[in-house]
Design an enzyme around this catalytic site. Sequence first.
Site, mmCIF file in Angstrom:
data_model
loop_
_atom_site.group_PDB
_atom_site.id
_atom_site.type_symbol
_atom_site.label_atom_id
_atom_site.label_comp_id
_atom_site.label_asym_id
_atom_site.label_seq_id
_atom_site.Cartn_x
_atom_site.Cartn_y
_atom_site.Cartn_z
ATOM 1 N N ARG A 52 71.838 39.964 -32.031
ATOM 2 C CA ARG A 52 71.911 40.755 -30.803
ATOM 3 C C ARG A 52 71.781 42.246 -31.071
ATOM 4 N NH1 ARG A 52 74.617 37.522 -26.715
ATOM 5 N NH2 ARG A 52 74.811 35.510 -27.703
ATOM 6 N N THR A 53 72.540 42.728 -32.038
ATOM 7 C CA THR A 53 72.506 44.159 -32.324
ATOM 8 C C THR A 53 71.113 44.573 -32.805
ATOM 9 O OG1 THR A 53 74.836 44.061 -32.909
ATOM 10 C CG2 THR A 53 73.630 46.009 -33.621
ATOM 11 N N LYS A 81 69.102 40.221 -54.851
ATOM 12 C CA LYS A 81 68.799 40.311 -56.279
ATOM 13 C C LYS A 81 69.685 41.369 -56.939
ATOM 14 C CE LYS A 81 63.932 39.197 -55.446
ATOM 15 N NZ LYS A 81 63.405 40.083 -54.382
ATOM 16 N N ARG A 102 73.248 47.206 -40.980
ATOM 17 C CA ARG A 102 74.503 46.450 -40.934
ATOM 18 C C ARG A 102 74.743 45.891 -42.329
ATOM 19 N NH1 ARG A 102 77.451 42.342 -36.999
ATOM 20 N NH2 ARG A 102 76.971 44.074 -35.635
ATOM 21 N N HIS A 130 81.628 50.179 -35.768
ATOM 22 C CA HIS A 130 80.429 49.690 -35.080
ATOM 23 C C HIS A 130 80.196 50.644 -33.909
ATOM 24 C CE1 HIS A 130 77.286 47.263 -33.699
ATOM 25 N NE2 HIS A 130 77.928 46.196 -33.266
#
Lengths: 306, 138
Positions: A52-53, A81, A102, A130
């Site tokens: 959604r974000t 990695k 994020r 957030h």
Amino acid sequence: MIKHLNDIQDLSSDQIEQLIALAEDMLADRAKYQSALAHRTLATLFFEPSTRTRLSFEAAMLELGGDVIGFADPNSSSATKGESVADTIRTVACYSDIIVMRHPKEGAPIAASLRSPVPIINAGDGGHHHPTQTLADLFTIRREKGRFEGLTIGLCGDLKFGRTVHSLIHAMARYEGVRFALISPQELRAPDYILEGLRTRSNVSYEETDSLESVVPRLDILYMTRVQRERFFNEADYVRLKDSYILTLKTLADAKDSLTILHPLPRVNEIAVEVDDDPRARYFKQMYYGKIIRKALLAAMLGVAP
Amino acid sequence: MNIDSIQNGIVIDHIQAGNSMSIYQLLHLDRLACSVAIIKNCKSAKMGRKDIIKIDEDFDVNLDALGFVDPNVTVSVIRDGQTVEKRKISPPERIVNVIRCNNPRCITTTEPGLDHIFHLADAARGLYRCVYCDAAKQ
Ligand SMILES: [Zn+2]
């Protein structure tokens, strides 16, 4: 405007007002901004998935005429990695004008901003900040109520790990006469440092309760949250607490007609589907306003908006 | 080394009794080639008991680190057997790479080459917070 956005506290009240004014103008005249970010590229780096974000930011950039690159899942990126955040950022900054990230680790966007020549927007760092969710919440509250001052806000659910709740409390605590009703089971109470912050402010007040029913009639805003499985180390605790509050039409029987019900989404079952058609349910509108305020933020941080 | 009369060096005094070894480690005094005296449990009119560290060399003491551990200590610079300077200790605004963040969810636990930075969040309580994750250290 600020260089990087890590925490809602990075924005002054004036800057929040500027963003809201710009978002209002974008709502009023979408066409005026359709090429505002033409030939600019947004990179969305999701070291932890959040569809959604990510979609909200990507839609925001596309509506401004910009381009989008990035990854949606850490398994498709070099992060798995073992590449450091700093190296990933230095690489991606060569391909983009602004980065939204994020990351599961708290403070990752600060580590990124230390090494980044382009603006970094925090789209969630673990259970920590957030800020664009909070901007969406603020813009929705302003659209719905026309003001921030003097509102009674009920925050319900996981107030311990719920970062959106913490940010919203910080942001709303700046305004005069705001009253918080903090509704949670004992185990998921707001952390002490949050309450401490509220106690030092003379312009706001708060109460703590475990009963949603007892405070509902007094609320102007009810902000429901989900109990998130990923924040628990212990599955048994999650199962025991996840259904603490379920908002139904019955719960709302004594609520004000003017109540605004918000939720950062996605929900699980904490708001019964029957509530969706109640005119007080505004959580889908909140997603829409989230996209608009993200447009305003991208334009402002890239310096192309007034 | 005569511990009562350093000619050129540093005296860290008024250390809370029992804290001298942690200060010794924090300031990396083990890396010094000169004589270092740790005097434990001295009688003190003010403190009852205290520790003292005497360093027989002019040494650039990390005052921020010291201020974080124990803001009540005093640091005196000795030259030619005389105290020429008393350095003021206060809780520093920021401490860099003195302590590490204990929050397992903090980016400092996985990101290589990142400075461990804490800022003074509450001077009255001597409370520091990690600049990345806001975890508290007292
Ligand atoms: Zn930390």
